[in-house]
Scaffold this motif. Structure first.
Motif, PDB file in Angstrom:
ATOM      1  N   GLY A 227      37.195  22.788  70.059  1.00 58.64           N
ATOM      2  CA  GLY A 227      37.683  22.089  71.236  1.00 58.64           C
ATOM      3  C   GLY A 227      37.532  22.868  72.525  1.00 58.64           C
ATOM      4  N   LEU A 228      37.291  24.166  72.448  1.00 60.27           N
ATOM      5  CA  LEU A 228      37.014  24.972  73.630  1.00 60.27           C
ATOM      6  C   LEU A 228      35.518  25.040  73.922  1.00 60.27           C
ATOM      7  N   ILE A 229      34.712  25.162  72.882  1.00 62.79           N
ATOM      8  CA  ILE A 229      33.266  25.320  73.067  1.00 62.79           C
ATOM      9  C   ILE A 229      32.614  24.018  73.532  1.00 62.79           C
ATOM     10  N   ALA A 230      32.976  22.898  72.895  1.00 61.27           N
ATOM     11  CA  ALA A 230      32.308  21.626  73.191  1.00 61.27           C
ATOM     12  C   ALA A 230      32.468  21.188  74.655  1.00 61.27           C
ATOM     13  N   PRO A 231      33.691  21.111  75.208  1.00 54.76           N
ATOM     14  CA  PRO A 231      33.800  20.704  76.616  1.00 54.76           C
ATOM     15  C   PRO A 231      33.222  21.724  77.578  1.00 54.76           C
ATOM     16  N   PHE A 232      33.275  23.002  77.220  1.00 52.96           N
ATOM     17  CA  PHE A 232      32.693  24.043  78.072  1.00 52.96           C
ATOM     18  C   PHE A 232      31.188  23.817  78.209  1.00 52.96           C
ATOM     19  N   GLY A 233      30.505  23.649  77.071  1.00 52.13           N
ATOM     20  CA  GLY A 233      29.065  23.425  77.112  1.00 52.13           C
ATOM     21  C   GLY A 233      28.703  22.097  77.745  1.00 52.13           C
ATOM     22  N   PHE A 234      29.492  21.058  77.456  1.00 51.88           N
ATOM     23  CA  PHE A 234      29.189  19.750  78.032  1.00 51.88           C
ATOM     24  C   PHE A 234      29.353  19.753  79.546  1.00 51.88           C
ATOM     25  N   ALA A 235      30.360  20.459  80.047  1.00 48.74           N
ATOM     26  CA  ALA A 235      30.561  20.541  81.498  1.00 48.74           C
ATOM     27  C   ALA A 235      29.392  21.254  82.161  1.00 48.74           C
ATOM     28  N   LEU A 236      28.866  22.297  81.527  1.00 50.61           N
ATOM     29  CA  LEU A 236      27.700  22.996  82.083  1.00 50.61           C
ATOM     30  C   LEU A 236      26.480  22.079  82.138  1.00 50.61           C
ATOM     31  N   LEU A 237      26.268  21.312  81.079  1.00 41.42           N
ATOM     32  CA  LEU A 237      25.120  20.400  81.062  1.00 41.42           C
ATOM     33  C   LEU A 237      25.291  19.279  82.085  1.00 41.42           C
TER      34      LEU A 237
ATOM     35  N   ASN B  81      26.934  19.368  84.762  1.00 46.18           N
ATOM     36  CA  ASN B  81      26.865  19.917  86.114  1.00 46.18           C
ATOM     37  C   ASN B  81      25.429  19.981  86.632  1.00 46.18           C
ATOM     38  N   GLU B  82      24.464  20.025  85.721  1.00 44.18           N
ATOM     39  CA  GLU B  82      23.062  20.111  86.118  1.00 44.18           C
ATOM     40  C   GLU B  82      22.437  18.752  86.389  1.00 44.18           C
TER      41      GLU B  82
ATOM     42  N   LYS C 293      25.582  10.477  85.886  1.00 40.55           N
ATOM     43  CA  LYS C 293      26.670  11.407  85.561  1.00 40.55           C
ATOM     44  C   LYS C 293      27.985  10.661  85.350  1.00 40.55           C
ATOM     45  N   ARG C 294      28.295   9.732  86.231  1.00 40.27           N
ATOM     46  CA  ARG C 294      29.550   8.986  86.101  1.00 40.27           C
ATOM     47  C   ARG C 294      29.528   8.081  84.876  1.00 40.27           C
ATOM     48  N   SER C 295      28.376   7.525  84.566  1.00 40.08           N
ATOM     49  CA  SER C 295      28.268   6.667  83.381  1.00 40.08           C
ATOM     50  C   SER C 295      28.513   7.471  82.108  1.00 40.08           C
ATOM     51  N   VAL C 296      27.932   8.664  82.044  1.00 39.77           N
ATOM     52  CA  VAL C 296      28.132   9.525  80.877  1.00 39.77           C
ATOM     53  C   VAL C 296      29.586   9.954  80.777  1.00 39.77           C
ATOM     54  N   GLN C 297      30.195  10.310  81.890  1.00 38.82           N
ATOM     55  CA  GLN C 297      31.603  10.703  81.881  1.00 38.82           C
ATOM     56  C   GLN C 297      32.484   9.574  81.348  1.00 38.82           C
ATOM     57  N   THR C 298      32.239   8.367  81.781  1.00 37.63           N
ATOM     58  CA  THR C 298      33.034   7.227  81.323  1.00 37.63           C
ATOM     59  C   THR C 298      32.877   7.015  79.824  1.00 37.63           C
ATOM     60  N   LEU C 299      31.662   7.129  79.325  1.00 39.79           N
ATOM     61  CA  LEU C 299      31.410   6.895  77.903  1.00 39.79           C
ATOM     62  C   LEU C 299      32.098   7.947  77.023  1.00 39.79           C
ATOM     63  N   VAL C 300      32.064   9.206  77.447  1.00 42.28           N
ATOM     64  CA  VAL C 300      32.659  10.251  76.611  1.00 42.28           C
ATOM     65  C   VAL C 300      34.175  10.308  76.769  1.00 42.28           C
ATOM     66  N   TYR C 301      34.737   9.718  77.837  1.00 41.13           N
ATOM     67  CA  TYR C 301      36.184   9.675  77.994  1.00 41.13           C
ATOM     68  C   TYR C 301      36.826   8.597  77.125  1.00 41.13           C
ATOM     69  N   LEU C 302      36.092   7.527  76.845  1.00 39.29           N
ATOM     70  CA  LEU C 302      36.678   6.352  76.186  1.00 39.29           C
ATOM     71  C   LEU C 302      37.363   6.656  74.856  1.00 39.29           C
TER      72      LEU C 302
END
Length: 316
Positions: A102-112, A114-115, A122-131
């Motif tokens: 739970g620490l590694i996955a969001p850390f790496g996903f946030a880095l990706l 961010n690019e 970006k907003r579409s991906v954020q919405t999908l992974v938040y659901l």
């Protein structure tokens, strides 16, 4: 030009100050808060009286007042049962794996994330992974049971294309732990990414500009600027998560496990539920729950101390 200083009028301070808005002025706000206070008192404070069962051989027909007192006997029984010791180990292993993943996955996903330069994508991906965070484990548990079924499950059908034999993910102890950890990460990592994205937004853009002027590419900027800026937040989240090392997720385990995986999938919460509620061993279940609460309290205090020392984080 003739200018004269005009003396200021003396300020007369009366002995009685005007009172700020109190109970009368904020009555509506207190009324809105009242239901939450009542529910918290009923469901969080009133049940504390039931902890006396941990020190009794509680019998429902005798009640709290007439049930015989046994002192710490119920706590000694916890470590005498082989199942109890195995349950503690299962809880530590599953909770530990969840914390690390739970620490590694969001850390790496946030880095990706961010690019990504396209804000719409970006907003579409954020919405999908938040659901998934907003879905109950009752719903997700039913979905996973169907998808991972060894007989006709979607995932095993996909594996059969490559000649892989069906895997009983929820009926094999080792696969069950893997499934529990992975499904928990899938459900929560999108929501946990919010913290890292907020930390990324607080990085000074001049650092990237200076690095780009020195000839650093995007990868070097990530290594020497982005990651070091996120490490303090990761330390805070990691230390705070130590308080949940005995909380392996009752809702998830209860909706996914079966007697086939009790040996490696049973945790403290499900064990207490089964022994205390289903088997009627109220005193033993209460003692085990109290033991877990005391250990969790110590871990929470230690984790907040560590977070303050190494991450300069404090609540009060």
């Amino acid at each position: 030009m003739n200018t004269e200083l005009i003396p200021a009028r003396p300020v007369i301070v009366t002995g009685k100050r005007k009172r700020t808005r109190g109970w009368k002025g904020n009555g509506l706000l207190y009324a809105m808060l009242l239901p939450a206070i009542v529910l918290t008192f009923i469901f969080s404070y009133v049940p504390i009286a039931g902890l006396v069962m941990a020190f009794q051989d509680y019998q429902p027909w005798l009640g709290f007042t007439k049930s015989p007192w046994v002192g710490l006997q119920q706590f000694r029984t916890i470590f005498q049962f082989p199942d109890s010791v195995q349950v503690i180990w299962n809880t530590l292993i599953i909770a530990g794996l969840k914390i690390v993943a739970g620490l590694i996955a969001p850390f790496g996903f946030a880095l990706l994330l961010n690019e990504v330069r396209s804000n719409i994508f970006k907003r579409s991906v954020q919405t999908l992974v938040y659901l998934p965070h907003f879905l109950s484990w009752v719903i997700l548990g039913g979905i996973l049971v169907d998808v991972l079924s060894p007989s006709g499950g979607l995932f095993n059908r996909f594996l059969s294309i490559f000649g892989v034999e069906p895997i009983f993910f929820l009926g094999n102890g080792n696969w069950f732990r893997f499934t529990v950890v992975l499904s928990d990460v899938w459900k929560e990592f999108g929501f946990s990414t919010i913290v890292y994205l907020a930390a990324l937004a607080g990085i000074n853009p001049s650092l990237y500009e200076a690095a780009e002027a020195d000839g650093a590419n995007r990868w070097q900027q990530t290594i020497f600027i982005t990651i070091p800026s996120l490490v303090p937040m990761a330390i805070v989240l990691g230390t705070l998560s130590l308080g949940n090392v005995l909380n392996a997720g009752f809702d998830q385990i209860f909706n996914l496990y079966s007697p086939l995986v009790y040996g490696k999938g049973d945790i403290i919460d499900t064990y207490v539920y089964r022994m205390g509620i289903q088997n009627g061993q109220f005193s033993f279940g209460t003692a085990f729950g109290l033991f877990k609460s005391l250990v969790s309290t110590v871990l929470i205090v230690v984790s907040y101390r560590l977070a303050y020392r190494y991450g300069n984080y404090k609540i009060f």
